[in-house]
Motif scaffolding. Structure first.
Motif, PDB file in Angstrom:
ATOM      1  N   MET A   1       0.410  -0.680   0.320  1.00 48.31           N
ATOM      2  CA  MET A   1      -0.085   0.013  -0.001  1.00 48.31           C
ATOM      3  C   MET A   1       0.741   1.054   0.368  1.00 48.31           C
ATOM      4  O   MET A   1       2.171   1.179   1.146  1.00 48.31           O
ATOM      5  CB  MET A   1      -1.012  -0.136   1.437  1.00 48.31           C
ATOM      6  CG  MET A   1      -0.078   0.548   2.346  1.00 48.31           C
ATOM      7  SD  MET A   1      -1.410   0.822   4.067  1.00 48.31           S
ATOM      8  CE  MET A   1      -0.659  -1.707   4.736  1.00 48.31           C
ATOM      9  N   PRO A   2       0.372   2.567  -0.577  1.00 44.78           N
ATOM     10  CA  PRO A   2       1.141   3.593  -0.651  1.00 44.78           C
ATOM     11  C   PRO A   2       1.213   4.278   1.357  1.00 44.78           C
ATOM     12  O   PRO A   2       0.274   3.424   1.612  1.00 44.78           O
ATOM     13  CB  PRO A   2       0.104   4.683  -1.354  1.00 44.78           C
ATOM     14  CG  PRO A   2      -0.870   3.172  -2.191  1.00 44.78           C
ATOM     15  CD  PRO A   2      -0.757   2.292  -1.322  1.00 44.78           C
ATOM     16  N   ILE A   3       2.462   4.665   0.947  1.00 48.35           N
ATOM     17  CA  ILE A   3       2.801   4.798   2.473  1.00 48.35           C
ATOM     18  C   ILE A   3       1.762   6.790   2.850  1.00 48.35           C
ATOM     19  O   ILE A   3       0.942   6.014   4.071  1.00 48.35           O
ATOM     20  CB  ILE A   3       3.892   5.776   2.771  1.00 48.35           C
ATOM     21  CG1 ILE A   3       4.574   5.387   4.397  1.00 48.35           C
ATOM     22  CG2 ILE A   3       4.487   7.013   2.100  1.00 48.35           C
ATOM     23  CD1 ILE A   3       5.730   5.523   4.473  1.00 48.35           C
ATOM     24  N   ALA A   4       1.032   7.094   2.051  1.00 50.99           N
ATOM     25  CA  ALA A   4       0.384   7.661   2.171  1.00 50.99           C
ATOM     26  C   ALA A   4      -1.243   7.443   3.118  1.00 50.99           C
ATOM     27  O   ALA A   4      -1.947   8.066   3.873  1.00 50.99           O
ATOM     28  CB  ALA A   4       0.111   8.345   1.007  1.00 50.99           C
ATOM     29  N   PHE A   5      -1.324   5.912   2.673  1.00 55.93           N
ATOM     30  CA  PHE A   5      -2.739   4.756   3.289  1.00 55.93           C
ATOM     31  C   PHE A   5      -2.408   4.289   4.769  1.00 55.93           C
ATOM     32  O   PHE A   5      -3.452   3.561   4.878  1.00 55.93           O
ATOM     33  CB  PHE A   5      -3.412   4.465   2.215  1.00 55.93           C
ATOM     34  CG  PHE A   5      -3.896   5.474   0.887  1.00 55.93           C
ATOM     35  CD1 PHE A   5      -4.176   6.993   1.023  1.00 55.93           C
ATOM     36  CD2 PHE A   5      -3.284   5.533   0.099  1.00 55.93           C
ATOM     37  CE1 PHE A   5      -4.898   7.047  -0.049  1.00 55.93           C
ATOM     38  CE2 PHE A   5      -3.266   6.231  -1.037  1.00 55.93           C
ATOM     39  CZ  PHE A   5      -4.759   6.805  -1.187  1.00 55.93           C
ATOM     40  N   ALA A   6      -1.260   4.814   4.955  1.00 56.94           N
ATOM     41  CA  ALA A   6      -0.645   3.300   6.112  1.00 56.94           C
ATOM     42  C   ALA A   6      -1.361   3.776   7.542  1.00 56.94           C
ATOM     43  O   ALA A   6      -1.142   5.077   7.159  1.00 56.94           O
ATOM     44  CB  ALA A   6       0.844   3.123   5.568  1.00 56.94           C
ATOM     45  N   LEU A  18       8.861   4.189  -5.968  1.00 60.60           N
ATOM     46  CA  LEU A  18       8.574   4.623  -7.641  1.00 60.60           C
ATOM     47  C   LEU A  18       8.526   6.094  -8.089  1.00 60.60           C
ATOM     48  O   LEU A  18       7.266   6.482  -7.877  1.00 60.60           O
ATOM     49  CB  LEU A  18       7.003   3.798  -8.446  1.00 60.60           C
ATOM     50  CG  LEU A  18       7.008   2.400  -8.063  1.00 60.60           C
ATOM     51  CD1 LEU A  18       5.433   2.333  -8.142  1.00 60.60           C
ATOM     52  CD2 LEU A  18       7.534   1.730  -9.152  1.00 60.60           C
ATOM     53  N   LEU A  19      10.064   6.496  -7.923  1.00 55.06           N
ATOM     54  CA  LEU A  19      10.283   7.772  -8.455  1.00 55.06           C
ATOM     55  C   LEU A  19      11.244   7.615  -8.870  1.00 55.06           C
ATOM     56  O   LEU A  19      11.825   6.904  -9.383  1.00 55.06           O
ATOM     57  CB  LEU A  19      10.786   8.805  -7.309  1.00 55.06           C
ATOM     58  CG  LEU A  19       9.144   8.721  -6.255  1.00 55.06           C
ATOM     59  CD1 LEU A  19       9.987   9.029  -4.550  1.00 55.06           C
ATOM     60  CD2 LEU A  19       8.754   9.860  -6.140  1.00 55.06           C
ATOM     61  N   GLU A  20      11.804   8.896  -9.368  1.00 54.92           N
ATOM     62  CA  GLU A  20      13.211   9.211 -10.340  1.00 54.92           C
ATOM     63  C   GLU A  20      13.650   9.275 -10.070  1.00 54.92           C
ATOM     64  O   GLU A  20      14.086   9.342  -9.074  1.00 54.92           O
ATOM     65  CB  GLU A  20      12.635  10.499 -10.796  1.00 54.92           C
ATOM     66  CG  GLU A  20      11.701  11.125 -11.657  1.00 54.92           C
ATOM     67  CD  GLU A  20      11.033  12.840 -12.069  1.00 54.92           C
ATOM     68  OE1 GLU A  20      12.237  13.928 -12.378  1.00 54.92           O
ATOM     69  OE2 GLU A  20       9.902  13.764 -12.352  1.00 54.92           O
ATOM     70  N   ASP A  21      15.004   8.779 -10.129  1.00 59.73           N
ATOM     71  CA  ASP A  21      16.278   8.000 -10.286  1.00 59.73           C
ATOM     72  C   ASP A  21      16.732   9.391  -9.130  1.00 59.73           C
ATOM     73  O   ASP A  21      17.314   9.103  -8.306  1.00 59.73           O
ATOM     74  CB  ASP A  21      16.988   8.239 -11.229  1.00 59.73           C
ATOM     75  CG  ASP A  21      16.740   6.820 -11.290  1.00 59.73           C
ATOM     76  OD1 ASP A  21      16.191   6.297 -10.865  1.00 59.73           O
ATOM     77  OD2 ASP A  21      17.727   6.413 -12.793  1.00 59.73           O
ATOM     78  N   SER A  22      16.648  11.098  -9.644  1.00 56.56           N
ATOM     79  CA  SER A  22      16.918  12.391  -8.428  1.00 56.56           C
ATOM     80  C   SER A  22      16.627  11.897  -7.397  1.00 56.56           C
ATOM     81  O   SER A  22      17.350  12.522  -6.385  1.00 56.56           O
ATOM     82  CB  SER A  22      17.029  13.206  -9.383  1.00 56.56           C
ATOM     83  OG  SER A  22      15.580  13.377  -9.845  1.00 56.56           O
ATOM     84  N   VAL A  23      15.108  11.892  -7.414  1.00 54.62           N
ATOM     85  CA  VAL A  23      14.178  12.069  -6.019  1.00 54.62           C
ATOM     86  C   VAL A  23      14.614  11.024  -5.374  1.00 54.62           C
ATOM     87  O   VAL A  23      14.552  11.130  -4.150  1.00 54.62           O
ATOM     88  CB  VAL A  23      13.134  11.824  -6.523  1.00 54.62           C
ATOM     89  CG1 VAL A  23      11.882  12.029  -5.050  1.00 54.62           C
ATOM     90  CG2 VAL A  23      12.433  13.038  -7.287  1.00 54.62           C
ATOM     91  N   LYS A  24      14.914   9.735  -5.954  1.00 53.05           N
ATOM     92  CA  LYS A  24      15.047   8.367  -5.069  1.00 53.05           C
ATOM     93  C   LYS A  24      16.673   8.075  -4.808  1.00 53.05           C
ATOM     94  O   LYS A  24      16.937   7.895  -3.851  1.00 53.05           O
ATOM     95  CB  LYS A  24      14.921   7.023  -6.220  1.00 53.05           C
ATOM     96  CG  LYS A  24      14.809   5.364  -5.301  1.00 53.05           C
ATOM     97  CD  LYS A  24      15.130   4.262  -6.128  1.00 53.05           C
ATOM     98  CE  LYS A  24      13.931   4.236  -7.140  1.00 53.05           C
ATOM     99  NZ  LYS A  24      13.678   3.007  -7.959  1.00 53.05           N
ATOM    100  N   LYS A  25      17.617   9.451  -4.536  1.00 56.90           N
ATOM    101  CA  LYS A  25      18.519   9.165  -4.774  1.00 56.90           C
ATOM    102  C   LYS A  25      18.305   9.490  -3.157  1.00 56.90           C
ATOM    103  O   LYS A  25      19.303   9.948  -2.300  1.00 56.90           O
ATOM    104  CB  LYS A  25      19.973   9.544  -5.529  1.00 56.90           C
ATOM    105  CG  LYS A  25      21.022   9.418  -5.908  1.00 56.90           C
ATOM    106  CD  LYS A  25      21.863   9.886  -6.977  1.00 56.90           C
ATOM    107  CE  LYS A  25      23.427   9.630  -6.191  1.00 56.90           C
ATOM    108  NZ  LYS A  25      23.961   9.759  -7.824  1.00 56.90           N
ATOM    109  N   ASN A  62       2.569  13.477  -2.860  1.00 54.19           N
ATOM    110  CA  ASN A  62       3.001  13.347  -3.873  1.00 54.19           C
ATOM    111  C   ASN A  62       4.092  12.480  -4.303  1.00 54.19           C
ATOM    112  O   ASN A  62       3.767  11.327  -4.507  1.00 54.19           O
ATOM    113  CB  ASN A  62       3.235  15.234  -5.408  1.00 54.19           C
ATOM    114  CG  ASN A  62       2.235  15.812  -4.935  1.00 54.19           C
ATOM    115  OD1 ASN A  62       0.786  14.902  -5.067  1.00 54.19           O
ATOM    116  ND2 ASN A  62       2.653  17.312  -5.746  1.00 54.19           N
ATOM    117  N   ILE A  63       5.437  12.736  -3.085  1.00 60.91           N
ATOM    118  CA  ILE A  63       6.136  11.742  -3.215  1.00 60.91           C
ATOM    119  C   ILE A  63       5.236  10.515  -2.212  1.00 60.91           C
ATOM    120  O   ILE A  63       5.745   9.336  -2.136  1.00 60.91           O
ATOM    121  CB  ILE A  63       7.254  12.107  -2.598  1.00 60.91           C
ATOM    122  CG1 ILE A  63       7.291  13.174  -3.046  1.00 60.91           C
ATOM    123  CG2 ILE A  63       8.297  11.278  -1.713  1.00 60.91           C
ATOM    124  CD1 ILE A  63       8.617  13.852  -2.949  1.00 60.91           C
ATOM    125  N   ALA A  64       3.914  10.667  -1.341  1.00 61.17           N
ATOM    126  CA  ALA A  64       3.755   9.368  -0.353  1.00 61.17           C
ATOM    127  C   ALA A  64       3.122   8.780  -1.114  1.00 61.17           C
ATOM    128  O   ALA A  64       2.875   7.460  -0.618  1.00 61.17           O
ATOM    129  CB  ALA A  64       2.819  10.413   1.046  1.00 61.17           C
TER     130      ALA A  64
END
Length: 77
Positions: A1-6, A18-25, A62-64
């Motif tokens: 589940m997305p962390i936003a709904f945990a 599931l984010l862009e590599d720069s954000v994930k880094k 949005n990230i959550a």
């Protein structure tokens, strides 16, 4: 589940990001890694404050929605 709904105040494990590599880094440098233990301390308008490795981190809504977690007891299956 997305962390936003945990749920709040439960021990969770990050299973997928599931984010862009720069954000994930950037998140990785803060300790948000796959298989990391995490706990949601508060939610306000979809934004989260989480506890990871004795640090509190704010996560935008949005990230959550792109960080997936599972309850710790679900990982033992």
């Amino acid at each position: 589940m997305p962390i936003a709904f945990a749920p709040l105040n439960e021990s969770l494990t990050i299973v997928k990001i599931l984010l862009e590599d720069s954000v994930k880094k950037r998140l990785n440098s803060l300790g948000l890694l796959v298989n990391a233990n995490i706990e949601i301390l508060s939610k306000t308008s979809g934004n989260l404050i989480v506890l990871i490795k004795d640090s509190r981190i704010a996560i935008d809504k949005n990230i959550a929605t792109k960080i997936f977690v599972a309850r710790r007891e679900d990982q033992n299956v």
